[in-house]
Design a protein around this motif. Structure first.
Motif, PDB file in Angstrom:
ATOM      1  N   TYR A 223     -47.854  13.743  -1.811  1.00 26.00           N
ATOM      2  CA  TYR A 223     -46.927  13.121  -0.852  1.00 26.00           C
ATOM      3  C   TYR A 223     -45.518  13.734  -0.860  1.00 26.00           C
ATOM      4  O   TYR A 223     -44.718  13.437   0.021  1.00 26.00           O
ATOM      5  N   ALA A 227     -41.375  11.055  -2.049  1.00 25.34           N
ATOM      6  CA  ALA A 227     -42.300   9.924  -2.189  1.00 25.34           C
ATOM      7  C   ALA A 227     -42.461   9.558  -3.660  1.00 25.34           C
ATOM      8  O   ALA A 227     -42.564   8.374  -4.013  1.00 25.34           O
ATOM      9  N   ARG A 230     -39.579   7.505  -4.618  1.00 30.09           N
ATOM     10  CA  ARG A 230     -39.702   6.154  -4.054  1.00 30.09           C
ATOM     11  C   ARG A 230     -40.719   5.329  -4.840  1.00 30.09           C
ATOM     12  O   ARG A 230     -40.552   4.111  -5.029  1.00 30.09           O
ATOM     13  N   SER A 288     -44.550   0.798  -2.283  1.00 27.84           N
ATOM     14  CA  SER A 288     -44.008   1.508  -1.124  1.00 27.84           C
ATOM     15  C   SER A 288     -43.511   2.890  -1.551  1.00 27.84           C
ATOM     16  O   SER A 288     -42.823   3.039  -2.559  1.00 27.84           O
ATOM     17  N   GLY A 290     -42.078   4.918   0.987  1.00 27.95           N
ATOM     18  CA  GLY A 290     -41.438   5.314   2.245  1.00 27.95           C
ATOM     19  C   GLY A 290     -42.164   4.682   3.405  1.00 27.95           C
ATOM     20  O   GLY A 290     -42.284   3.457   3.494  1.00 27.95           O
ATOM     21  N   GLU A 291     -42.701   5.509   4.275  1.00 35.10           N
ATOM     22  CA  GLU A 291     -43.432   4.993   5.423  1.00 35.10           C
ATOM     23  C   GLU A 291     -44.860   4.618   5.067  1.00 35.10           C
ATOM     24  O   GLU A 291     -45.568   4.016   5.870  1.00 35.10           O
ATOM     25  N   GLN A 292     -45.282   4.974   3.872  1.00 37.00           N
ATOM     26  CA  GLN A 292     -46.640   4.681   3.434  1.00 37.00           C
ATOM     27  C   GLN A 292     -46.621   3.712   2.260  1.00 37.00           C
ATOM     28  O   GLN A 292     -45.607   3.551   1.579  1.00 37.00           O
TER      29      GLN A 292
END
Length: 344
Positions: A223, A227, A230, A288, A290-292
């Protein structure tokens, strides 16, 4: 100025340790040379909405109470500043509309502002009497000097407070992991040593878990490092939010964390097992990135309890070894899980 006043002034400056120990003798000296009934130091708040008497010296029937607060707009000091008047012996006529001054019966009034070089108003140094009194130019010059001395002391104390605050921030930053904001290795070493010493005195036992994030490299590779960061943040927050009183949690390396807590010495294995299950519940699941959202099976955890007179470094080594045993066991199981690694 008489020699005794000079001597008092020199002694005051040499002996003063803070604003109060400087102000009170200066107020007495100012009263002695001016003959005014009351001398006092005020502060003005940052919004210029309120003036407060901080220290006062009252030698006659007039009483200027310490702690007296008056709206700045209704003060003699504000009018004196605006009109450029530092002394008057007819304050009752000149500023008859000022209620506080009228209630105190102020007739003679002497004032000098305490201002920073940038113009910020700290407060005023004042003198007052109920009768008209002449104040010489030498006394007014001394008032200016006293006001400057007090301004320098205020700025000095402000600087000290600022430096102390900066030192606290630097000290806290030195003990925190810059990415996650949780305690770092140095903080762990300090707190663990303290906890083990306390446990020895209070007949408690320290339980410690070494946590290694299995698969963290794969998260970075799949990722990206952002990521990965995060994930570390989400993981740290999850564990941090689940801490109880007395728990401590730190990041000591890229993907390595340590948890410890203390308990009574009875049923150590049962307590370790309960702690381990609580940690596993907090460290697996969805995180989490990020967006995933990443579904994470959980880290390898080595759980041990401190032995009598064991050094903190040795306790950490045993926990690291226990973690490695669980990591190897997880590699040898199809689903990546293993039997809970708890000391017998």
């Amino acid at each position: 100025m008489h020699d005794d006043v000079l001597n008092k002034l020199a002694a005051t400056i040499n002996a003063s340790q803070d604003l109060e120990s400087l102000t009170r003798p200066l107020l007495e000296i100012l009263q002695e040379i001016s003959g005014l009934e009351s001398t006092y130091l005020t502060s003005v708040n940052a919004g210029l909405s309120e003036q407060r008497v901080v220290y006062a010296y009252n030698s006659g029937s007039m009483l200027i109470p310490e702690g007296l607060s008056v709206p700045w707009s209704e003060t003699l000091c504000k009018r004196a500043l605006e009109e450029g008047v530092s002394y008057t012996d007819e304050a009752d006529q000149r500023w008859a509309e000022v209620a506080a001054a009228r209630e105190l019966g102020i007739v003679t009034y002497l004032s000098e502002p305490l201002c920073a070089e940038g113009g910020e108003l700290y407060g005023t140094l004042c003198g007052a009497s109920r009768s008209p009194l002449p104040v010489s130019s030498k006394t007014r010059a001394l008032l200016v000097m006293f006001a400057r001395l007090l301004t320098l002391q205020i700025e000095r104390e402000q600087l000290i407070k600022q430096l102390q605050a900066e030192n606290r921030r630097f000290s806290e930053a030195a003990l925190l992991d810059p990415l996650t904001g949780i305690p770092n290795r140095r903080a762990l070493e300090l707190e663990l040593a303290r906890a083990m010493a306390s446990a020895g005195r209070n007949h408690l036992q320290v339980h410690l878990a070494f946590i290694d994030l299995d698969g963290f490299k794969a998260i970075n590779d799949t990722y990206g490092h952002d990521a990965g960061d995060r994930f570390l943040l989400s993981f740290s927050a999850s564990l941090n939010n689940g801490l109880r009183d007395g728990d401590f949690f730190a990041r000591i390396g890229g993907d390595e964390f340590v948890f410890f807590c203390s308990s009574t010495q009875a049923n150590s294995k049962t307590q370790r097992l309960a702690i381990l299950r609580r940690l596993k519940k907090m460290t697996c699941g969805e995180f989490s990135i990020g967006e995933q959202v990443l579904s994470y099976a959980g880290p390898s955890i080595g759980m041990v309890s401190a032995q009598a007179d064991e050094a903190a470094a040795d306790l950490l080594k045993r926990a690291d070894a226990a973690m490695y045993v669980e990591k190897q066991a997880r590699k040898n199981t199809p689903d990546g899980t293993a039997k809970e690694a708890v000391e017998p």
